[in-house]
Design a protein around this motif. Structure first.
Motif, PDB file in Angstrom:
ATOM      1  N   PHE A  34     -58.935  83.472  93.297  1.00  0.00           N
ATOM      2  CA  PHE A  34     -59.010  84.282  94.512  1.00  0.00           C
ATOM      3  C   PHE A  34     -59.389  83.409  95.706  1.00  0.00           C
ATOM      4  CE2 PHE A  34     -61.450  86.770  97.564  1.00  0.00           C
ATOM      5  CZ  PHE A  34     -60.631  87.860  97.782  1.00  0.00           C
ATOM      6  N   ILE A  35     -60.307  82.473  95.493  1.00  0.00           N
ATOM      7  CA  ILE A  35     -60.744  81.577  96.567  1.00  0.00           C
ATOM      8  C   ILE A  35     -59.666  80.536  96.879  1.00  0.00           C
ATOM      9  CG2 ILE A  35     -62.417  79.783  97.177  1.00  0.00           C
ATOM     10  CD1 ILE A  35     -64.469  81.356  95.476  1.00  0.00           C
ATOM     11  N   ASP A  36     -59.071  79.971  95.823  1.00  0.00           N
ATOM     12  CA  ASP A  36     -58.094  78.889  96.008  1.00  0.00           C
ATOM     13  C   ASP A  36     -56.744  79.393  96.509  1.00  0.00           C
ATOM     14  OD1 ASP A  36     -60.017  77.179  95.058  1.00  0.00           O
ATOM     15  OD2 ASP A  36     -59.224  77.150  92.998  1.00  0.00           O
ATOM     16  N   ARG A  37     -56.427  80.677  96.215  1.00  0.00           N
ATOM     17  CA  ARG A  37     -55.133  81.270  96.576  1.00  0.00           C
ATOM     18  C   ARG A  37     -53.970  80.449  96.008  1.00  0.00           C
ATOM     19  NH1 ARG A  37     -56.560  85.044 100.779  1.00  0.00           N
ATOM     20  NH2 ARG A  37     -58.650  85.640 100.122  1.00  0.00           N
ATOM     21  N   ALA A  38     -54.148  79.933  94.807  1.00  0.00           N
ATOM     22  CA  ALA A  38     -53.107  79.129  94.167  1.00  0.00           C
ATOM     23  C   ALA A  38     -53.322  79.176  92.662  1.00  0.00           C
ATOM     24  CB  ALA A  38     -53.144  77.689  94.665  1.00  0.00           C
ATOM     25  N   GLY A  39     -52.243  78.936  91.917  1.00  0.00           N
ATOM     26  CA  GLY A  39     -52.349  78.906  90.469  1.00  0.00           C
ATOM     27  C   GLY A  39     -51.006  79.127  89.820  1.00  0.00           C
ATOM     28  N   VAL A  40     -51.052  79.452  88.535  1.00  0.00           N
ATOM     29  CA  VAL A  40     -49.845  79.734  87.759  1.00  0.00           C
ATOM     30  C   VAL A  40     -49.939  81.159  87.223  1.00  0.00           C
ATOM     31  CG1 VAL A  40     -49.370  77.324  87.206  1.00  0.00           C
ATOM     32  CG2 VAL A  40     -50.901  78.638  85.726  1.00  0.00           C
ATOM     33  N   CYS A  41     -49.052  81.520  86.313  1.00  0.00           N
ATOM     34  CA  CYS A  41     -48.958  82.913  85.884  1.00  0.00           C
ATOM     35  C   CYS A  41     -50.285  83.471  85.379  1.00  0.00           C
ATOM     36  CB  CYS A  41     -47.862  83.081  84.840  1.00  0.00           C
ATOM     37  SG  CYS A  41     -48.081  82.116  83.328  1.00  0.00           S
ATOM     38  N   ARG A  42     -51.029  82.676  84.599  1.00  0.00           N
ATOM     39  CA  ARG A  42     -52.304  83.163  84.070  1.00  0.00           C
ATOM     40  C   ARG A  42     -53.266  83.521  85.202  1.00  0.00           C
ATOM     41  NH1 ARG A  42     -56.417  79.530  84.289  1.00  0.00           N
ATOM     42  NH2 ARG A  42     -57.544  80.381  82.503  1.00  0.00           N
TER      43      ARG A  42
END
Length: 252
Positions: free
Chosen positions: A163-171
């Motif tokens: 939520f803080i990073d506003r980045a990631g993958v499907c998980r």
């Protein structure tokens, strides 16, 4: 038209190790297994146990050195795409016992920290009868604010971190949707699945939410149903794929 699944993976252990595996397509509401087969390079110590909520099975395997596993399946998808404005939140006191646990905080989804945030960010979907609209709003919010970034997260990354990073993958996308849905008092769970539209192919993660169906399906409004967001608007985010093509393997 049936979907064809073929999955093969390999791993090795330095010493005899008990491994708990879950990779087979599950017999699940909205999908019918026409045929399925699983093979291992070694059958030593192979046994089966029911998976979470009785959705599919997990396989215990006593591995010693290199192991190869393969799974093939033919599956017919029968579930319709959800119509969000026809789905409403089930009051917590009316939830069935098997859905209640999906309101609570978990290691990766600290929902209790976001109750105030969801009410402030999504004020137009606060009424229980707008539960489906709230979920669709959360889905669209994630699509608009997150960037699909391989390597942005690891095994310890929580939904709050993403939520803080506003980045990631499907998980990470799934963790955030589960977290914000639970913060909205809507049961939600993380689901492992095969995603035929995912490129390159890999095991996939999506979110599933528990809502009441007000479209007239007999008994559905009383007991509620598990539904999955259909897809994410942005092209990159479509890695979370088209809902009608998802084959859940597990729920946790």
């Amino acid at each position: 038209m049936p979907l064809s699944i073929t999955s093969t993976f390999a791993f090795s252990t330095a010493a005899p190790t008990d491994c708990l595996l879950q990779f087979e397509v599950a017999e699940y509401a909205g999908q019918r297994i026409i045929s399925a087969a699983t093979e291992f390079s070694s059958l030593a110590g192979v046994s089966r146990v029911n998976a979470e909520d009785g959705i599919g099975e997990r396989v215990w395997l006593r591995a010693d050195g290199a192991v190869t596993a393969s799974h093939t399946a033919q599956v017919e998808i029968t579930r319709p795409a959800p119509v969000w404005d026809r789905l409403s939140a089930v009051p917590p006191h009316a939830l069935p016992e098997d859905a209640v646990k999906y309101l609570f905080d978990s290691r990766y989804c600290p929902a209790g920290r976001f109750g105030g945030y969801v009410d402030e960010e999504f004020p137009d979907s606060a009424a229980p009868e707008q539960g489906g609209i709230r979920i669709d709003a959360i889905r669209r919010w994630i699509a608009e604010h997150f960037t699909y970034t391989p390597g942005a997260s690891g095994p310890e990354t929580t939904g709050a971190d993403s939520f803080i990073d506003r980045a990631g993958v499907c998980r990470d996308y799934a963790h955030v949707l589960v977290m914000l849905a639970r913060a909205s008092a809507i049961p939600a769970r993380y689901v492992s699945c095969y995603g035929p539209a995912v490129t390159p192919q890999d095991f996939h993660a999506v979110a599933e939410v528990y809502l009441a169906d007000s479209s007239g399906a007999e008994g559905a409004a009383a007991r509620g149903i598990w539904s999955m967001p259909r897809g994410w608007p942005r092209r990159r985010i479509l890695r979370l794929l088209v809902w009608a093509a998802m084959l859940p393997m597990s729920a946790s």
